[in-house]
Write a protein that holds these residues in place. Structure first.
Motif, PDB file in Angstrom:
ATOM      1  N   LEU A   4       0.851  -1.188   0.000  1.00 49.05           N
ATOM      2  CA  LEU A   4       0.000   0.000   0.000  1.00 49.05           C
ATOM      3  C   LEU A   4       0.882   1.232   0.000  1.00 49.05           C
ATOM      4  O   LEU A   4       1.801   1.341   0.803  1.00 49.05           O
ATOM      5  CB  LEU A   4      -0.917   0.021   1.221  1.00 49.05           C
ATOM      6  N   SER A   5       0.598   2.160  -0.891  1.00 49.63           N
ATOM      7  CA  SER A   5       1.426   3.354  -0.975  1.00 49.63           C
ATOM      8  C   SER A   5       0.609   4.633  -0.847  1.00 49.63           C
ATOM      9  O   SER A   5       1.156   5.703  -0.706  1.00 49.63           O
ATOM     10  CB  SER A   5       2.181   3.376  -2.305  1.00 49.63           C
ATOM     11  N   ARG A   6      -0.687   4.517  -0.926  1.00 47.16           N
ATOM     12  CA  ARG A   6      -1.547   5.686  -0.851  1.00 47.16           C
ATOM     13  C   ARG A   6      -2.606   5.430   0.214  1.00 47.16           C
ATOM     14  O   ARG A   6      -2.999   4.302   0.452  1.00 47.16           O
ATOM     15  CB  ARG A   6      -2.223   5.935  -2.192  1.00 47.16           C
ATOM     16  N   GLY A   7      -3.077   6.504   0.792  1.00 45.63           N
ATOM     17  CA  GLY A   7      -4.171   6.365   1.745  1.00 45.63           C
ATOM     18  C   GLY A   7      -5.442   5.945   1.038  1.00 45.63           C
ATOM     19  O   GLY A   7      -5.646   6.260  -0.130  1.00 45.63           O
ATOM     20  N   LEU A   8      -6.290   5.215   1.723  1.00 44.01           N
ATOM     21  CA  LEU A   8      -7.541   4.781   1.110  1.00 44.01           C
ATOM     22  C   LEU A   8      -8.439   5.961   0.774  1.00 44.01           C
ATOM     23  O   LEU A   8      -9.319   5.840  -0.070  1.00 44.01           O
ATOM     24  CB  LEU A   8      -8.262   3.792   2.029  1.00 44.01           C
ATOM     25  N   GLY A   9      -8.226   7.116   1.395  1.00 47.21           N
ATOM     26  CA  GLY A   9      -9.002   8.309   1.043  1.00 47.21           C
ATOM     27  C   GLY A   9      -8.854   8.673  -0.418  1.00 47.21           C
ATOM     28  O   GLY A   9      -9.770   9.213  -1.034  1.00 47.21           O
ATOM     29  N   ASP A  10      -7.686   8.360  -0.995  1.00 50.88           N
ATOM     30  CA  ASP A  10      -7.476   8.640  -2.412  1.00 50.88           C
ATOM     31  C   ASP A  10      -8.401   7.821  -3.298  1.00 50.88           C
ATOM     32  O   ASP A  10      -8.763   8.245  -4.387  1.00 50.88           O
ATOM     33  CB  ASP A  10      -6.022   8.356  -2.811  1.00 50.88           C
ATOM     34  N   VAL A  11      -8.773   6.629  -2.850  1.00 51.80           N
ATOM     35  CA  VAL A  11      -9.666   5.777  -3.639  1.00 51.80           C
ATOM     36  C   VAL A  11     -11.012   6.468  -3.830  1.00 51.80           C
ATOM     37  O   VAL A  11     -11.637   6.381  -4.879  1.00 51.80           O
ATOM     38  CB  VAL A  11      -9.858   4.404  -2.957  1.00 51.80           C
ATOM     39  N   TYR A  12     -11.468   7.182  -2.815  1.00 50.58           N
ATOM     40  CA  TYR A  12     -12.772   7.842  -2.886  1.00 50.58           C
ATOM     41  C   TYR A  12     -12.788   9.021  -3.848  1.00 50.58           C
ATOM     42  O   TYR A  12     -13.832   9.552  -4.157  1.00 50.58           O
ATOM     43  CB  TYR A  12     -13.222   8.280  -1.488  1.00 50.58           C
ATOM     44  N   LYS A  13     -11.638   9.411  -4.326  1.00 54.14           N
ATOM     45  CA  LYS A  13     -11.554  10.497  -5.300  1.00 54.14           C
ATOM     46  C   LYS A  13     -11.643   9.962  -6.723  1.00 54.14           C
ATOM     47  O   LYS A  13     -11.556  10.702  -7.675  1.00 54.14           O
ATOM     48  CB  LYS A  13     -10.251  11.271  -5.111  1.00 54.14           C
ATOM     49  N   ARG A  14     -11.829   8.656  -6.828  1.00 57.95           N
ATOM     50  CA  ARG A  14     -11.926   8.014  -8.137  1.00 57.95           C
ATOM     51  C   ARG A  14     -13.248   7.261  -8.218  1.00 57.95           C
ATOM     52  O   ARG A  14     -13.557   6.452  -7.357  1.00 57.95           O
ATOM     53  CB  ARG A  14     -10.756   7.067  -8.332  1.00 57.95           C
ATOM     54  N   ALA A  99     -20.190  13.501 -10.911  1.00 54.44           N
ATOM     55  CA  ALA A  99     -19.648  14.695 -11.572  1.00 54.44           C
ATOM     56  C   ALA A  99     -20.074  15.969 -10.840  1.00 54.44           C
ATOM     57  O   ALA A  99     -19.386  16.984 -10.907  1.00 54.44           O
ATOM     58  CB  ALA A  99     -20.095  14.733 -13.033  1.00 54.44           C
ATOM     59  N   HIS A 100     -21.189  15.916 -10.119  1.00 53.57           N
ATOM     60  CA  HIS A 100     -21.628  17.064  -9.317  1.00 53.57           C
ATOM     61  C   HIS A 100     -20.646  17.389  -8.197  1.00 53.57           C
ATOM     62  O   HIS A 100     -20.663  18.487  -7.662  1.00 53.57           O
ATOM     63  CB  HIS A 100     -23.003  16.804  -8.694  1.00 53.57           C
ATOM     64  N   TRP A 101     -19.818  16.454  -7.805  1.00 50.94           N
ATOM     65  CA  TRP A 101     -18.905  16.635  -6.676  1.00 50.94           C
ATOM     66  C   TRP A 101     -17.628  17.361  -7.063  1.00 50.94           C
ATOM     67  O   TRP A 101     -16.797  17.657  -6.212  1.00 50.94           O
ATOM     68  CB  TRP A 101     -18.528  15.292  -6.066  1.00 50.94           C
ATOM     69  N   ARG A 102     -17.439  17.633  -8.342  1.00 54.63           N
ATOM     70  CA  ARG A 102     -16.160  18.206  -8.797  1.00 54.63           C
ATOM     71  C   ARG A 102     -15.837  19.542  -8.128  1.00 54.63           C
ATOM     72  O   ARG A 102     -14.667  19.860  -7.943  1.00 54.63           O
ATOM     73  CB  ARG A 102     -16.159  18.345 -10.312  1.00 54.63           C
ATOM     74  N   ASP A 103     -16.842  20.324  -7.764  1.00 53.44           N
ATOM     75  CA  ASP A 103     -16.567  21.589  -7.080  1.00 53.44           C
ATOM     76  C   ASP A 103     -15.947  21.342  -5.705  1.00 53.44           C
ATOM     77  O   ASP A 103     -15.067  22.075  -5.272  1.00 53.44           O
ATOM     78  CB  ASP A 103     -17.845  22.426  -6.931  1.00 53.44           C
ATOM     79  N   GLU A 104     -16.422  20.329  -4.992  1.00 60.05           N
ATOM     80  CA  GLU A 104     -15.895  20.016  -3.661  1.00 60.05           C
ATOM     81  C   GLU A 104     -14.642  19.135  -3.712  1.00 60.05           C
ATOM     82  O   GLU A 104     -13.844  19.130  -2.789  1.00 60.05           O
ATOM     83  CB  GLU A 104     -16.943  19.291  -2.803  1.00 60.05           C
ATOM     84  N   ILE A 105     -14.521  18.345  -4.787  1.00 59.38           N
ATOM     85  CA  ILE A 105     -13.378  17.428  -4.917  1.00 59.38           C
ATOM     86  C   ILE A 105     -12.740  17.659  -6.293  1.00 59.38           C
ATOM     87  O   ILE A 105     -12.967  16.905  -7.242  1.00 59.38           O
ATOM     88  CB  ILE A 105     -13.826  15.948  -4.786  1.00 59.38           C
ATOM     89  N   PRO A 106     -11.946  18.732  -6.427  1.00 67.90           N
ATOM     90  CA  PRO A 106     -11.382  19.066  -7.750  1.00 67.90           C
ATOM     91  C   PRO A 106     -10.526  17.947  -8.355  1.00 67.90           C
ATOM     92  O   PRO A 106     -10.432  17.830  -9.566  1.00 67.90           O
ATOM     93  CB  PRO A 106     -10.533  20.310  -7.489  1.00 67.90           C
ATOM     94  N   GLU A 107      -9.911  17.105  -7.508  1.00 69.91           N
ATOM     95  CA  GLU A 107      -9.057  16.035  -8.028  1.00 69.91           C
ATOM     96  C   GLU A 107      -9.841  14.768  -8.369  1.00 69.91           C
ATOM     97  O   GLU A 107      -9.255  13.733  -8.683  1.00 69.91           O
ATOM     98  CB  GLU A 107      -7.918  15.720  -7.049  1.00 69.91           C
ATOM     99  N   LEU A 108     -11.159  14.846  -8.326  1.00 73.10           N
ATOM    100  CA  LEU A 108     -12.015  13.707  -8.654  1.00 73.10           C
ATOM    101  C   LEU A 108     -11.723  13.208 -10.071  1.00 73.10           C
ATOM    102  O   LEU A 108     -11.640  13.990 -11.010  1.00 73.10           O
ATOM    103  CB  LEU A 108     -13.490  14.106  -8.552  1.00 73.10           C
ATOM    104  N   THR A 109     -11.550  11.894 -10.191  1.00 73.74           N
ATOM    105  CA  THR A 109     -11.359  11.263 -11.492  1.00 73.74           C
ATOM    106  C   THR A 109     -12.533  10.326 -11.729  1.00 73.74           C
ATOM    107  O   THR A 109     -12.882   9.533 -10.856  1.00 73.74           O
ATOM    108  CB  THR A 109     -10.074  10.404 -11.513  1.00 73.74           C
ATOM    109  N   ILE A 110     -13.122  10.415 -12.902  1.00 76.88           N
ATOM    110  CA  ILE A 110     -14.230   9.528 -13.269  1.00 76.88           C
ATOM    111  C   ILE A 110     -13.754   8.663 -14.429  1.00 76.88           C
ATOM    112  O   ILE A 110     -13.308   9.177 -15.449  1.00 76.88           O
ATOM    113  CB  ILE A 110     -15.479  10.333 -13.674  1.00 76.88           C
TER     114      ILE A 110
END
Length: 141
Positions: A4-14, A99-110
């Motif tokens: 594991l190299s990234r926090g699981l919080g990063d997963v929620y941004k995808r 996609a509505h979350w992009r304002d709150e999560i700019p690094e969101l990847t879909i």
């Protein structure tokens, strides 16, 4: 070997979901006044003359979206017309609500996986490769 190299919080941004499979979107019902209940109006077939349903195709009262269905979400978030459909279970506009979350999560990847069916996506190699890529890195020996 991976670690594991990234926090699981990063997963929620995808957000990852399947697209472009025929998906139920809406229904036409008729009233049975004698028995006092609603039933599917199976006489509705083809297209219907309602602007908000013009891109759907109906079979026996059920409206389906497919890969040629115009999606307002795409137009709203990109300014360009786009055609997509859901994952055979969930309609596209619900899958793409993130996609509505992009304002709150700019690094969101879909990431949309072509022809990945809702229930079977968890057994695809592509999904596991993406998950490993998101949360782990190869151990250098």
């Amino acid at each position: 070997d991976f670690c594991l190299s990234r926090g699981l919080g990063d997963v929620y941004k995808r957000q990852i979901y399947g697209i472009n499979l025929e998906t139920e979107k809406t229904y036409f019902y008729k009233v049975n006044k004698v028995k006092n209940y609603l039933s599917l109006d199976k006489k509705i077939n083809g297209t219907v003359d309602l602007p908000e349903l013009k891109d759907l195709y109906f079979r026996q009262g059920i409206g389906y979206e497919n890969s040629e269905t115009n999606q307002q979400n795409i137009l709203k978030f990109t300014g360009l017309a786009g055609k997509r459909s859901g994952d055979a279970t969930v309609p596209y506009d619900s899958l793409n609500y993130c996609a509505h979350w992009r304002d709150e999560i700019p690094e969101l990847t879909i990431l949309e996986l072509e022809k990945a069916e809702h229930r079977n996506i968890v057994s695809t190699v592509v999904l596991f490769e993406l998950l490993i890529d998101y949360v782990a890195e190869k151990v250098k020996k």
